[in-house]
Structure formats: C-alpha cells, structure tokens
Scaffold this motif. Structure first.
Motif, PDB file in Angstrom:
ATOM      1  N   VAL A  33       0.931  -1.131   0.186  1.00 33.18           N
ATOM      2  CA  VAL A  33       0.118   0.078   0.069  1.00 33.18           C
ATOM      3  C   VAL A  33       0.720   1.243  -0.117  1.00 33.18           C
ATOM      4  O   VAL A  33       0.732   2.318  -0.568  1.00 33.18           O
ATOM      5  N   ALA A  34       2.007   1.277   0.831  1.00 31.92           N
ATOM      6  CA  ALA A  34       2.866   2.564   0.965  1.00 31.92           C
ATOM      7  C   ALA A  34       3.640   2.773  -0.519  1.00 31.92           C
ATOM      8  O   ALA A  34       3.587   3.585  -0.936  1.00 31.92           O
ATOM      9  N   ALA A  35       3.999   1.709  -1.202  1.00 37.00           N
ATOM     10  CA  ALA A  35       4.389   1.555  -2.557  1.00 37.00           C
ATOM     11  C   ALA A  35       3.567   2.404  -3.452  1.00 37.00           C
ATOM     12  O   ALA A  35       3.789   3.060  -4.248  1.00 37.00           O
ATOM     13  N   VAL A  36       2.234   1.736  -3.334  1.00 38.09           N
ATOM     14  CA  VAL A  36       1.084   2.262  -4.191  1.00 38.09           C
ATOM     15  C   VAL A  36       0.855   3.744  -3.974  1.00 38.09           C
ATOM     16  O   VAL A  36       0.621   4.484  -4.924  1.00 38.09           O
ATOM     17  N   PHE A  37       0.821   4.121  -2.532  1.00 37.73           N
ATOM     18  CA  PHE A  37       0.750   5.462  -2.522  1.00 37.73           C
ATOM     19  C   PHE A  37       1.542   6.297  -2.853  1.00 37.73           C
ATOM     20  O   PHE A  37       1.350   7.268  -3.417  1.00 37.73           O
ATOM     21  N   GLY A  38       2.964   5.954  -2.830  1.00 33.93           N
ATOM     22  CA  GLY A  38       4.035   6.969  -3.463  1.00 33.93           C
ATOM     23  C   GLY A  38       3.727   6.852  -5.307  1.00 33.93           C
ATOM     24  O   GLY A  38       3.909   7.984  -5.603  1.00 33.93           O
ATOM     25  N   ALA A  39       3.394   5.729  -5.704  1.00 34.58           N
ATOM     26  CA  ALA A  39       3.205   6.032  -7.135  1.00 34.58           C
ATOM     27  C   ALA A  39       2.140   6.881  -7.504  1.00 34.58           C
ATOM     28  O   ALA A  39       2.060   7.541  -8.344  1.00 34.58           O
ATOM     29  N   THR A  40       0.913   6.753  -6.555  1.00 36.13           N
ATOM     30  CA  THR A  40      -0.021   7.477  -6.883  1.00 36.13           C
ATOM     31  C   THR A  40       0.134   8.780  -6.952  1.00 36.13           C
ATOM     32  O   THR A  40      -0.378   9.745  -7.522  1.00 36.13           O
ATOM     33  N   VAL A  41       0.924   9.428  -5.681  1.00 34.19           N
ATOM     34  CA  VAL A  41       1.254  10.872  -5.575  1.00 34.19           C
ATOM     35  C   VAL A  41       2.051  11.380  -6.802  1.00 34.19           C
ATOM     36  O   VAL A  41       1.500  12.602  -7.201  1.00 34.19           O
ATOM     37  N   SER A  42       2.834  10.524  -7.472  1.00 35.62           N
ATOM     38  CA  SER A  42       3.412  11.348  -8.630  1.00 35.62           C
ATOM     39  C   SER A  42       2.700  10.976  -9.740  1.00 35.62           C
ATOM     40  O   SER A  42       2.447  12.173 -10.367  1.00 35.62           O
ATOM     41  N   SER A  43       2.176   9.945 -10.001  1.00 38.18           N
ATOM     42  CA  SER A  43       1.575   9.899 -11.493  1.00 38.18           C
ATOM     43  C   SER A  43       0.185  10.573 -11.261  1.00 38.18           C
ATOM     44  O   SER A  43      -0.423  10.960 -12.470  1.00 38.18           O
ATOM     45  N   GLY A  44      -0.396  10.885 -10.076  1.00 37.94           N
ATOM     46  CA  GLY A  44      -1.526  11.642 -10.004  1.00 37.94           C
ATOM     47  C   GLY A  44      -1.419  13.039 -10.567  1.00 37.94           C
ATOM     48  O   GLY A  44      -2.367  13.604 -11.161  1.00 37.94           O
ATOM     49  N   GLU A  45      -0.348  13.635 -10.393  1.00 36.15           N
ATOM     50  CA  GLU A  45      -0.142  14.920 -11.170  1.00 36.15           C
ATOM     51  C   GLU A  45      -0.333  14.920 -12.662  1.00 36.15           C
ATOM     52  O   GLU A  45      -0.967  15.844 -13.359  1.00 36.15           O
ATOM     53  N   PHE A  46      -0.436  13.830 -13.371  1.00 43.39           N
ATOM     54  CA  PHE A  46      -0.521  13.617 -14.891  1.00 43.39           C
ATOM     55  C   PHE A  46      -1.915  12.871 -14.939  1.00 43.39           C
ATOM     56  O   PHE A  46      -2.774  13.250 -15.836  1.00 43.39           O
ATOM     57  N   ARG A  47      -2.433  12.387 -13.964  1.00 39.68           N
ATOM     58  CA  ARG A  47      -3.754  12.013 -14.230  1.00 39.68           C
ATOM     59  C   ARG A  47      -4.855  12.864 -14.127  1.00 39.68           C
ATOM     60  O   ARG A  47      -5.661  13.143 -14.855  1.00 39.68           O
ATOM     61  N   HIS A  48      -4.457  13.961 -13.065  1.00 38.26           N
ATOM     62  CA  HIS A  48      -5.414  14.962 -13.083  1.00 38.26           C
ATOM     63  C   HIS A  48      -4.992  16.392 -13.606  1.00 38.26           C
ATOM     64  O   HIS A  48      -5.417  17.200 -13.213  1.00 38.26           O
ATOM     65  N   GLN A  49      -4.119  16.292 -14.479  1.00 42.71           N
ATOM     66  CA  GLN A  49      -3.448  17.429 -15.133  1.00 42.71           C
ATOM     67  C   GLN A  49      -2.892  18.718 -14.511  1.00 42.71           C
ATOM     68  O   GLN A  49      -3.261  19.790 -14.649  1.00 42.71           O
ATOM     69  N   THR A  50      -2.420  18.283 -13.124  1.00 51.83           N
ATOM     70  CA  THR A  50      -1.933  19.208 -12.339  1.00 51.83           C
ATOM     71  C   THR A  50      -0.463  19.574 -12.446  1.00 51.83           C
ATOM     72  O   THR A  50       0.039  20.434 -11.893  1.00 51.83           O
ATOM     73  N   ALA A  51       0.289  18.753 -13.214  1.00 45.78           N
ATOM     74  CA  ALA A  51       1.633  18.804 -13.416  1.00 45.78           C
ATOM     75  C   ALA A  51       2.169  20.210 -13.814  1.00 45.78           C
ATOM     76  O   ALA A  51       3.194  20.781 -13.595  1.00 45.78           O
ATOM     77  N   THR A  52       1.018  20.798 -14.758  1.00 37.87           N
ATOM     78  CA  THR A  52       1.352  22.131 -15.493  1.00 37.87           C
ATOM     79  C   THR A  52       1.628  23.206 -14.271  1.00 37.87           C
ATOM     80  O   THR A  52       2.495  23.859 -14.290  1.00 37.87           O
ATOM     81  N   ASP A  53       0.629  23.147 -13.479  1.00 44.69           N
ATOM     82  CA  ASP A  53       0.562  24.169 -12.164  1.00 44.69           C
ATOM     83  C   ASP A  53       1.791  23.908 -11.609  1.00 44.69           C
ATOM     84  O   ASP A  53       2.622  24.770 -10.903  1.00 44.69           O
ATOM     85  N   THR A  54       2.143  22.710 -11.219  1.00 40.62           N
ATOM     86  CA  THR A  54       3.315  22.189 -10.314  1.00 40.62           C
ATOM     87  C   THR A  54       4.760  22.687 -11.046  1.00 40.62           C
ATOM     88  O   THR A  54       5.568  23.427 -10.154  1.00 40.62           O
ATOM     89  N   TYR A  55       4.671  22.582 -11.942  1.00 41.44           N
ATOM     90  CA  TYR A  55       6.198  23.102 -12.729  1.00 41.44           C
ATOM     91  C   TYR A  55       6.234  24.500 -13.186  1.00 41.44           C
ATOM     92  O   TYR A  55       7.222  25.074 -13.403  1.00 41.44           O
ATOM     93  N   LEU A  56       4.895  25.265 -13.249  1.00 39.37           N
ATOM     94  CA  LEU A  56       4.820  26.650 -13.332  1.00 39.37           C
ATOM     95  C   LEU A  56       5.537  27.136 -11.959  1.00 39.37           C
ATOM     96  O   LEU A  56       6.214  28.201 -11.997  1.00 39.37           O
ATOM     97  N   ASP A  57       5.102  26.646 -10.783  1.00 37.29           N
ATOM     98  CA  ASP A  57       5.375  27.253  -9.633  1.00 37.29           C
ATOM     99  C   ASP A  57       6.857  26.875  -8.972  1.00 37.29           C
ATOM    100  O   ASP A  57       7.615  27.570  -8.601  1.00 37.29           O
ATOM    101  N   GLU A  58       7.233  25.555  -9.773  1.00 33.48           N
ATOM    102  CA  GLU A  58       8.911  25.045  -9.426  1.00 33.48           C
ATOM    103  C   GLU A  58       9.425  24.462 -10.663  1.00 33.48           C
ATOM    104  O   GLU A  58       8.914  23.359 -10.725  1.00 33.48           O
ATOM    105  N   PRO A  59       9.912  25.385 -11.643  1.00 31.29           N
ATOM    106  CA  PRO A  59      10.400  24.780 -12.841  1.00 31.29           C
ATOM    107  C   PRO A  59      11.345  23.759 -12.467  1.00 31.29           C
ATOM    108  O   PRO A  59      11.652  22.855 -13.574  1.00 31.29           O
ATOM    109  N   ASP A  60      11.928  23.663 -11.551  1.00 32.62           N
ATOM    110  CA  ASP A  60      13.108  22.741 -11.390  1.00 32.62           C
ATOM    111  C   ASP A  60      12.287  21.195 -11.132  1.00 32.62           C
ATOM    112  O   ASP A  60      12.062  20.970  -9.960  1.00 32.62           O
ATOM    113  N   ARG A  61      12.360  20.545 -12.034  1.00 31.79           N
ATOM    114  CA  ARG A  61      11.558  19.016 -11.856  1.00 31.79           C
ATOM    115  C   ARG A  61      12.096  18.146 -11.050  1.00 31.79           C
ATOM    116  O   ARG A  61      11.497  17.540 -10.276  1.00 31.79           O
TER     117      ARG A  61
END
Lengths: 260, 299
Positions: free
Chosen positions: A70-98
C-alpha cells in the motif's frame, strides 16, 4: 527545497488520499492479523501455529506485508496523479526545477509511508498481543524482536513509498504504475525469488517484507522459506538505493519530457 | 524593451512542426492577442514560453531570460493554460493555498483573489464540482495570486457562455488598464478584439500577421460592388487597369484593388451606365479568416 517539500506536504494533506491509503494499510493488516490470530493453532492446513508459540505470534506480528505494498502504491499515486489530474502544469509553473519537485515528493511520501508503517505495525502488534492476553498465553516473542519487526515495517514502508514516487514519475500513467507495483510484488518476485532463493533477499519487496519479519503469506506475497534476511541496515540501504536509482532514471527520462 | 520575446522558435513533434520559426515581441503594458485557428501552435508557443515544452530551435524569454530563471516568478508572471486542471478532491480554497505556497505567496492573497474572482461562495466546494465558468475563474484566481505584472492566458474564454465571455472581456480590459502586460491566446478574434492593443496571428505554426488592430484592419481589402450595363465590357476594362474583378451576375461585378473613384471614372470614359455602386469593408473577423485561409491555400 523546503518550500517544495512544504508544498508537496500541503498537497497531500488537502486531499483524502492519505487517509484512504492509511485506512487500507490498517484495514488489510487488521484483516490478516485477525484471521491468523483467530485460527491460530487450529486444524486447518492454512492455520498458523498457536499464539502461545514464538512461530505463531511472530506470524501475526508480521502481518504487515500488504501495508508495505500500500505504501508503494501510495507513492506511485502521488507522482502519477499529477498527470492523471493534469496538475503537473501548475506544479512546474510554480517550481520549474523538476528534479527538485521529484525529490520533494519522494521525501514527503517517505514521511507519510513511515506513518503507514507505524499504524500497520501498531495494528498487528495490538491484535497479536490482544489475542495472546485474551487466551492467557505468555508472550513468546522477545520485546526486542517485536520492536525490530515494527521498526522494519516503518522504515520499509517509508522507503517503498519513496520508491513508488520514482516509479510513478517514470511511468506517469497511474493505472500502469499501480499494476506495476502489484505485478512486481505478486508475480515477478514470486517467480524470481522462487527460482533463485539466494538472490531473493535482494529483491525489493522481499527485502522489505523480511525487514518487517514477514515469513509466510496469509494472502500476501510469499517470502521464500529458505531465504535468509539481510541485516537491517543492508536491507534499508538496498531499498534506499533502489529508490534513488529509479528516481534518477525518471529524472533523466520521463521527468524531462514536455508537459503538454 | 520588449517584456516577452520569442525568437526563431520552432517545435517539432516527431516530423510534424507545431511551431515554425516564430518570432514576435510583446511590449510592456500592452494587451496582445495570440490568435489563430485550433492547431495553429498557440498553446505550444505559450508552453515553450513558460518552460513546459522544450523548443527544438529558438528561444522564448520573459524580461530577457527563460521563465525558469526568473526570480520571484509568481510576482512576475501568472499563467492559465489549456489542458491544465485541478485535483477534483481538493477544495477551491485548498487549491489556491497549494498554489500560493508553491509560488511563495502569502496565504492572505488566497482570500483576496477568491473575492476578486467572485469565488467566495464556492471556496469550500471541491474543484471537481465546479462549472466550467467557475473553473476558468479559479484558473485566473491562481494566476493572480502573486499579483503579477505579466499574465499569460491560453484560451481563457473556452467553454464560457456569452455572459462569461462578456465578464472575461471586462476583466481583461481591467487588467490592461492596471498597466499589466497580457498575452492572451484565442481562436476567436471577436472574444478579444475589444480588449487587445495588438495581435499576433498564427496559422499552422507560422506567423501570418503581427500588428495593431488598426493596422490589421487597414490591411483588409475593400470590395466594391457594381451593377452596370455591359458588365463584361466593364470587367475587361477594370482588369486591364489592374483590378481583380469577378462577374457575379449578368449585370453585377465585385471588384478589388481599385477605388470607387477609379471605377466610376473608367465607366464614364467607356460611357457605361452604372445603376448601383457600393463598397464593403471587411470585418476584423473577415481579415482574420482571410489571413489564415490564405495560409491554408498556399500550404
């Protein structure tokens, strides 16, 4: 880096995701520990030895294998969720250092993973010792061993959560990342560990499970009975190294990709 | 000194060029429309400007440096991009708190932009339950958290109803009057025509016009419609004089490239009676469509 980590922590705190995963980790641990405790010493072929024995109580105390997944799945969900919910754009606008974002996510997810591990260990210990006390048995496992299993669950859970972040960043597609975690734990390690017992302790899920004292299945991925656990520090180092390698691979490949 | 500058920008996805050798600049304190039909390369251009997409060739700078190198980014640039979204399980207020923290903006700005964009009542709603108009407002609210001097907006009117478009137009005009520099993309000229000082028109990734609205209109060709006796004879004479003439009926012509005065003079010299003469000035939309259609015809 502090700002990035505080942002990632706030992101996690402001959704129901961590509470859902925490409930899953505790619930699955309680289910396995409860079923094993209730049937301990019984005639069924699936039953573990009596809780009055070290082997029986040890099996219950180490019912945390699902929590590690479950912990491993949680970690995978946290990072891949940025692309699932299309929030990666905002994340990288606020912090361009990926890469900084990736490190911040890994550190924060590891922290949350530690909490999952702590909750799962407390659940398994509480249920195991509760049954022991209720049945009037002596506690057959030394306190140091119980503490080591708990520490193993906590540390392994944190490190697997961080590894999950790297995996989710590498794969990006959430469903694929989650399937990859389960396929690795239930299929790849079972086959490879079963065929080559000598390398089983070096496989990540097996190493994590052995840190937590897992020896049997109980529905969880099996740990080969002939495999000898790595020393605690070596197992933790292996998982930390794996997390760094996967994250570095993601940083050099998928994290650099265009966000469109 | 331009605040936003794009020089020789090209982006190829595989073998397909989304943007091709694009150059333009945006002066401080102006509102500029980045216009073009869907697929013209507007979003890709804006994403390159904001460091989200790596150019194949060329540079895109804000205040002479790449976006990622800007100090105090949230106070310099606010952006709303198409295909960006919100976590559906996070409330409006929490989304803005996350963006504020990520951008290094104080939490007091969250309430300020919530009120400014009329989102106070929806502040505790999950973003997944918002209407399209509310989502556009939330995007704008997040972009304004740092009270930035530059705003980059990608199709902000998409999906808005007429009332929403009118609200947006007023809002953008207000931003321009505040002295902010705004680069706003749209596939629909009428959505931004009353707001922008100048336009950059793209088609198939290439620049087809960069001018003020007045210059764009002046470049639109006037058409003269004539009803005349002996229309074919008049057509031949007008064509010989350099006009572009189309015989639309036995007695009707459409003429481009010649003034009303010149057409009347020529008809007089040939003693051809004119029964009717009128001019038609193309709308801004016509000019826009003609610009992009011309590119299509030549590509």
């Amino acid at each position: 880096m502090i700002k990035a980590m505080r942002t990632e922590l706030l992101k996690i705190r402001t959704t129901r995701l961590p509470m859902g995963f925490l409930a899953l980790a505790v619930g699955l641990t309680a289910l396995v520990a409860g079923i094993e405790s209730a049937g301990a010493g019984g005639a069924s072929s699936m039953a573990i030895p009596s809780l009055s024995t070290a082997g029986g109580l040890r099996d219950v105390l180490a019912s945390t294998g699902f929590a590690l997944l479950v912990a491993a799945v949680f970690g995978a969900t946290v990072s891949s969720g940025e692309f699932r919910h299309q929030t990666a754009t905002d994340t990288y606008l606020d912090e361009p250092d990926r890469v900084r974002v990736l490190i911040a996510k890994s550190v924060v997810a590891a922290g949350v993973g530690l909490v999952f591990g702590l909750a799962a260990a407390a659940t398994a210990i509480g249920i195991g010792l509760g049954f022991v006390v209720a049945k009037g048995y002596e506690v057959a496992v030394p306190g140091a061993t119980i503490g080591r299993f708990a520490a193993g669950t906590i540390v392994a859970s944190g490190l697997l959560a961080a590894t999950g972040v790297g995996l989710g960043s590498l794969i990006r597609t959430q469903t694929a990342a989650i399937i990859a975690v389960f396929a690795w734990g239930f299929v790849v390690e079972q086959i490879v560990g079963g065929l080559f017992t000598s390398i089983a302790p070096y496989l990540p899920y097996t190493a994590a499970a052995m840190m937590a004292g897992v020896t049997s299945g109980g529905g969880m991925p099996q740990v080969p009975s002939e495999a000898s656990p790595l020393p605690f520090g070596a197992a933790a180092g292996l998982l930390a190294g794996l997390s760094v390698v996967i994250s570095a691979l993601a940083a050099r490949t998928s994290v650099r990709r265009d966000v469109s | 000194m331009p605040l936003i500058e794009v020089r020789g920008l090209t982006k190829r996805f595989g073998g397909v060029a989304a943007v091709e050798d694009l150059s333009f600049a945006v002066e401080p304190g102006t509102v500029t429309g980045l216009l073009g039909p869907n697929g013209a390369g507007k979003t890709t251009t804006l994403r390159m400007l904001l460091g989200l997409v790596e150019p194949t060739v060329g540079v895109a700078t804000i205040d002479r440096m790449p976006y990622r190198d800007l100090a105090n980014r949230s106070h310099r640039v606010g952006a709303v991009l198409e295909n960006a979204s919100f976590h559906p399980g996070r409330t409006v207020r929490d989304h803005l708190r996350v963006r504020a923290r990520g951008g290094g903006v104080g939490p007091t700005r969250v309430d300020a932009v919530t009120d400014l964009l009329g989102l106070a009542e929806a502040a505790d709603h999950l973003t997944g339950s918002l209407s399209l108009g509310e989502r556009q407002r939330l995007g704008l609210a997040a972009a304004l958290l740092g009270d930035p001097e530059i705003l980059i907006l990608d199709e902000p009117a998409n999906g808005l109803d007429p009332e929403g478009v009118r609200w947006l137009r007023t809002f953008l005009r207000g931003l321009g009057q505040d002295g902010r520099t705004v680069l706003v993309s749209s596939h629909n000229l009428s959505e931004v025509a009353q707001t922008v000082d100048g336009v950059v028109v793209l088609d198939r990734g290439r620049l087809v016009a960069r001018s003020s609205l007045e210059e764009l209109m002046a470049g639109g060709r006037e058409t003269v419609r004539v009803r005349a006796a002996r229309a074919e004879e008049l057509r031949d004479a007008l064509e010989a004089d350099g006009g572009r003439v189309r015989l639309v009926a036995d007695d009707r012509l459409e003429i481009g490239g010649l003034s009303v005065e010149r057409i009347g003079t020529l008809a007089g010299e040939l003693s051809i009676p004119l029964f009717e003469i009128s001019t038609e000035t193309p709308s801004l939309e016509d000019v826009f469509l003609r610009l992009t259609a011309r590119q299509e015809a030549t590509s």
